[in-house]
Design a protein around this motif. Structure first.
Motif, mmCIF file in Angstrom:
data_model
loop_
_atom_site.group_PDB
_atom_site.id
_atom_site.type_symbol
_atom_site.label_atom_id
_atom_site.label_comp_id
_atom_site.label_asym_id
_atom_site.label_seq_id
_atom_site.Cartn_x
_atom_site.Cartn_y
_atom_site.Cartn_z
ATOM 1 N N VAL A 92 -6.220 -14.475 6.701
ATOM 2 C CA VAL A 92 -5.664 -14.065 7.959
ATOM 3 C C VAL A 92 -4.175 -13.582 7.855
ATOM 4 C CG1 VAL A 92 -7.130 -14.945 9.547
ATOM 5 C CG2 VAL A 92 -5.213 -16.165 8.932
ATOM 6 N N SER A 93 -3.614 -13.415 6.936
ATOM 7 C CA SER A 93 -2.398 -13.002 6.355
ATOM 8 C C SER A 93 -1.757 -11.677 6.879
ATOM 9 C CB SER A 93 -1.802 -13.040 4.817
ATOM 10 O OG SER A 93 -2.849 -12.258 4.040
ATOM 11 N N PHE A 94 -2.890 -10.922 7.219
ATOM 12 C CA PHE A 94 -3.009 -9.416 7.626
ATOM 13 C C PHE A 94 -2.514 -9.608 9.278
ATOM 14 C CE2 PHE A 94 -7.182 -10.531 8.637
ATOM 15 C CZ PHE A 94 -7.336 -10.306 9.895
ATOM 16 N N MET A 95 -2.714 -10.439 9.994
ATOM 17 C CA MET A 95 -2.523 -10.305 11.361
ATOM 18 C C MET A 95 -1.040 -10.409 11.659
ATOM 19 S SD MET A 95 -5.382 -13.161 12.428
ATOM 20 C CE MET A 95 -5.061 -12.898 14.404
ATOM 21 N N SER A 96 -1.069 -9.692 12.976
ATOM 22 C CA SER A 96 0.268 -9.732 13.745
ATOM 23 C C SER A 96 0.007 -9.467 15.138
ATOM 24 C CB SER A 96 1.116 -8.334 13.197
ATOM 25 O OG SER A 96 0.366 -7.121 13.707
ATOM 26 N N ALA A 97 1.060 -9.411 15.814
ATOM 27 C CA ALA A 97 0.982 -9.444 17.323
ATOM 28 C C ALA A 97 0.584 -8.230 17.895
ATOM 29 C CB ALA A 97 2.112 -9.884 18.026
ATOM 30 N N TYR A 98 0.505 -7.241 17.035
ATOM 31 C CA TYR A 98 0.243 -5.676 17.203
ATOM 32 C C TYR A 98 -1.088 -5.113 17.033
ATOM 33 C CZ TYR A 98 5.584 -5.867 17.037
ATOM 34 O OH TYR A 98 6.669 -6.256 17.193
ATOM 35 N N ASP A 157 5.837 -5.952 9.768
ATOM 36 C CA ASP A 157 6.403 -7.210 9.212
ATOM 37 C C ASP A 157 7.300 -7.791 9.809
ATOM 38 O OD1 ASP A 157 8.754 -5.684 8.826
ATOM 39 O OD2 ASP A 157 8.262 -5.064 6.719
ATOM 40 N N ALA A 158 7.871 -8.978 9.303
ATOM 41 C CA ALA A 158 8.811 -9.696 10.158
ATOM 42 C C ALA A 158 10.175 -9.002 10.631
ATOM 43 C CB ALA A 158 9.124 -10.951 9.312
ATOM 44 N N ASN A 159 10.344 -7.907 9.841
ATOM 45 C CA ASN A 159 11.529 -7.084 10.089
ATOM 46 C C ASN A 159 11.328 -6.025 11.059
ATOM 47 O OD1 ASN A 159 13.227 -8.496 8.325
ATOM 48 N ND2 ASN A 159 12.219 -7.463 6.484
ATOM 49 N N ASP A 196 -1.484 0.074 5.666
ATOM 50 C CA ASP A 196 -1.908 -0.556 4.511
ATOM 51 C C ASP A 196 -2.934 0.547 3.926
ATOM 52 O OD1 ASP A 196 -4.121 -2.283 3.011
ATOM 53 O OD2 ASP A 196 -2.567 -3.561 3.559
ATOM 54 N N PRO A 197 -2.876 0.650 2.561
ATOM 55 C CA PRO A 197 -4.008 1.568 1.975
ATOM 56 C C PRO A 197 -5.337 1.429 2.097
ATOM 57 C CG PRO A 197 -1.968 0.951 0.497
ATOM 58 C CD PRO A 197 -1.882 0.094 1.555
ATOM 59 N N LEU A 234 9.941 -0.210 16.748
ATOM 60 C CA LEU A 234 9.702 -0.218 15.337
ATOM 61 C C LEU A 234 10.199 0.854 14.532
ATOM 62 C CD1 LEU A 234 5.858 -1.294 15.716
ATOM 63 C CD2 LEU A 234 7.820 -2.812 15.478
ATOM 64 N N THR A 235 10.336 0.190 13.314
ATOM 65 C CA THR A 235 10.624 1.372 12.132
ATOM 66 C C THR A 235 9.375 1.749 11.347
ATOM 67 O OG1 THR A 235 12.793 0.398 11.596
ATOM 68 C CG2 THR A 235 11.923 1.766 10.003
#
Length: 447
Positions: free
Chosen positions: A398-404, A230-232, A238-239, A444-445
């Protein structure tokens, strides 16, 4: 990977070609005066990609803009596995003669660049909201800088996914004669597993519903409710990915796939045999993977003409290619002209889709082609592939997407294999997965 993609370049959860990372250090933009001098002198405008796909599509831009090609220096890195590494090196040298003015991105790692100061807003290139009106919304969301909501890239294509299956096997093994009947047989994952057993049993153990466990990876990835990170900077699993692991184990332990490895020679041979009933694939996959490996080039040859599509248990999308201008782009007007022509011009995009079968990111273009009967595809026994893909493209989330996504997806794939084979229990596999994520991204946490 999108568009005309050879199978060796196409992305997959267990064999995706390009390595992603957390957003890299931002490259310093070129000096404004130097950029103006470059444009005035007619210096080459460098466009970088990992194969010839963008180059082939740019031919339509050059046809509509005579003389433009004289400025363009297209650089094909030729290896998607090292593409990001090469681009990252180039972006750290904004004064170099071969500094990229424009770069291509894959969905798997686009956010590494768009969520940074290495790329320019499309508004800086003269592109307006009106230019984006015909695009599928998800293609805009993918390329939007999550830090400030600024759009940083455009794509000429859309890549919704479907389940592609053999019509002759569906009729002989399942009594299924239409895509609607097929959809009813696989509308949920429970239905899908039941149908997988039916196919295996009625074929006398000769046919499996899928070739590999990897064939469902993109479907589940596209249906995550939240991004991996997430942004933090907090990582969460994800389940739905636990459901993915359980399904893969079911397939493995109950012998419901051919147990191949995605993109291997054995996997590529599947569409030309009766051993595999179907594949989950998207727009480019239909033409450049299934058709390319069907064993023929016309109806009556191999399995050509013996395929249909339906949605399957979940809507999803897979891949795509975007273009973006770099922070040190030497000619923003030219960058805007290229991107507007390739990604926004309905006339150019209609012609491009008609001639290449690329599913373009332009609703009017695709509707026009479908209305003209151009979507009726002999490879699909006359089924209109445009009519199947269009509603699916509208509903992509595509709300699931991230740079990782790429690296984390690969790390999960490793542990998922161990779990599905019975080498680890699920708790151990998940713990080892999280430990691998922590090692790859110490900042990352992990939750």
């Amino acid at each position: 990977m999108g568009g005309a993609a050879p199978s060796t370049d196409a992305p997959a959860a267990d064999a995706a070609p390009a390595e992603d990372a957390a957003p890299a250090e931002d490259a310093a933009p070129a000096d404004d005066a130097a950029a103006a001098d470059s444009a005035a002198s007619g210096d080459k405008f460098y466009i970088y990609s990992w194969n010839t796909e963008v180059q082939e599509r740019l031919a339509y831009v050059f046809e509509a803009n005579p003389g433009m090609e004289e400025r363009i220096e297209y650089v094909n890195i030729g290896d998607s596995a090292i593409y990001q590494e090469r681009i990252d090196q180039l972006l750290q040298a904004p004064d170099a003669a071969d500094y990229p003015d424009m770069i291509a991105f894959e969905a798997a790692y686009i956010m590494k660049y768009t969520n940074s100061d290495q790329t320019l807003a499309v508004t800086d290139l003269g592109i307006t909201d009106a230019d984006l009106a015909e695009m599928y919304p998800y293609t805009i969301d993918v390329a939007t800088d999550k830090r400030n909501g600024t759009l940083k890239g455009l794509s000429w294509q859309a890549c919704p996914g479907a389940f592609m299956y053999r019509t002759d096997l569906a009729e002989s093994l399942l009594g299924v004669k239409t895509p609607e009947e097929m959809q009813a047989k696989i509308s949920t994952w429970d239905d899908f597993v039941a149908t997988a057993h039916e196919i295996k049993d009625k074929s006398g153990d000769a046919t499996r519903i899928l070739s590999s466990n990897g064939d469902i990876a993109e479907v589940f990835r596209s249906n995550m409710e939240n991004p991996w990170v997430d942004a933090n900077g907090v990582f969460r699993m994800d389940p739905i990915m636990e459901q993915y692991m359980e399904l893969c184990k079911t397939f493995e332990q109950e012998d419901l796939t051919q147990k191949t490895t995605t993109w291997s020679d054995e996997w590529n041979a599947g569409p030309s045999t009766d051993a595999v009933f179907g594949y989950f694939g998207c727009t480019w996959f239909l033409h450049w993977t299934i058709k390319a490996n069907c064993g023929g080039s016309a109806v009556g040859e191999g399995t050509y003409g013996l395929w249909n599509m339906c949605q399957g248990p979940m809507p999803y999308y897979w891949g795509g290619t975007w273009l973006g201008a770099t922070a040190g782009c030497s000619d923003t007007a030219l960058a805007g002209q290229i991107m507007k022509s390739l990604c926004c011009d309905t006339e150019i995009m209609t012609k491009m889709s008609s001639e290449t079968l690329d599913y373009v990111n332009n609703k009017t273009a695709m509707q026009t082609l479908s209305d003209e009967g151009k979507g009726a595809y002999d490879f699909l026994g006359g089924q209109d592939f445009i009519a199947v893909f269009s509603p699916l493209a509208d509903n992509v989330d595509v709300s699931f997407m991230s740079a990782y996504d790429k690296t984390i997806g690969d790390l999960l794939g490793t542990q998922n294999t161990e779990y599905s084979l019975g080498n680890k229990d699920k708790e151990t596999a998940i713990a080892d997965f999280k430990a691998a994520v922590a090692e790859a991204y110490p900042s990352l946490t992990i939750e």
